[in-house]
Scaffold this active site. Sequence first.
Site: not given
Length: 290
Positions: A219, A142-143
Amino acid sequence: MMRIFLFLATNLAVLVIASITLKLLGVDRYTGQNYGSLLVFCAVFGFAGSLISLFISKWMAKMSTRTEIISQPRTRHEQWLLQTVEQLSREAGIKMPEVGIFPAYEANAFATGWNRNDALVAVSQGLLERFSPDEVRAVLAHEIGHVANGDMVTLALIQGVVNTFVMFFARIFGNFVDKAILKNEDGHGIGYFVATIFAELVLGILASIIVMWFSRKREYRADEAGAQLAGTSAMIGALQRLRAEQGLPVHMPDSLKAFGINGSLKHGMAGLFMTHPSLEDRIEALRQRG
């Protein structure tokens, strides 16, 4: 992102300080005469704060979270962390970022840096201790997704645009109050100064809703990138684990919550100022994606 957020407060402070400086130097009386030059002038100041914050973001992140960069792994966990980030970075097509661990009990992670090939990815000690390797890998993916998507740069540019128009329209409002309402014909009086500061604060808070909306959208994109790199089931599993720990206090600095995986939960009007969608919405979006 943020509780009326250090990021927002910093940008508002830049605008207010700029206004005070311009008033003291008497610059406003010249820039206010021509809307074209005023817009250019506001753009210079509007982008200054966000771009400076972007360029020093890695240094600020390390200092504020006490992140320890892993240069030479000392444990098998650190070795695994470096190897995992290296693999994910290669698959995402970006240069290997710096990797670090910050001392926090809550499960969280963040990515920052001024471009996709000069980034920092850090995870909390609590995340490493309580999450499974697959869940940690999904969080890292995700990062890495944030970095590969260039979210830090895009967010800084959007904040710069917002700052520019807040300063611009605040000065138009200040000029209207000073000239049309207070009938001041001799330069810019105190009415212009007070009205401009007031308008900057109000417009800055309203404009932050736009920035927070974009933050929530990115996100979802980072979750999608994480699912592509680590697998949809692993990404959903990591978000479910984060949801299980949602009651734990978050000690990450407000300026970095926008770039963490686990955001604060707010309802009602406060939800407009959330940097992250609810974990339920993020999980559902991944399930619909398949």
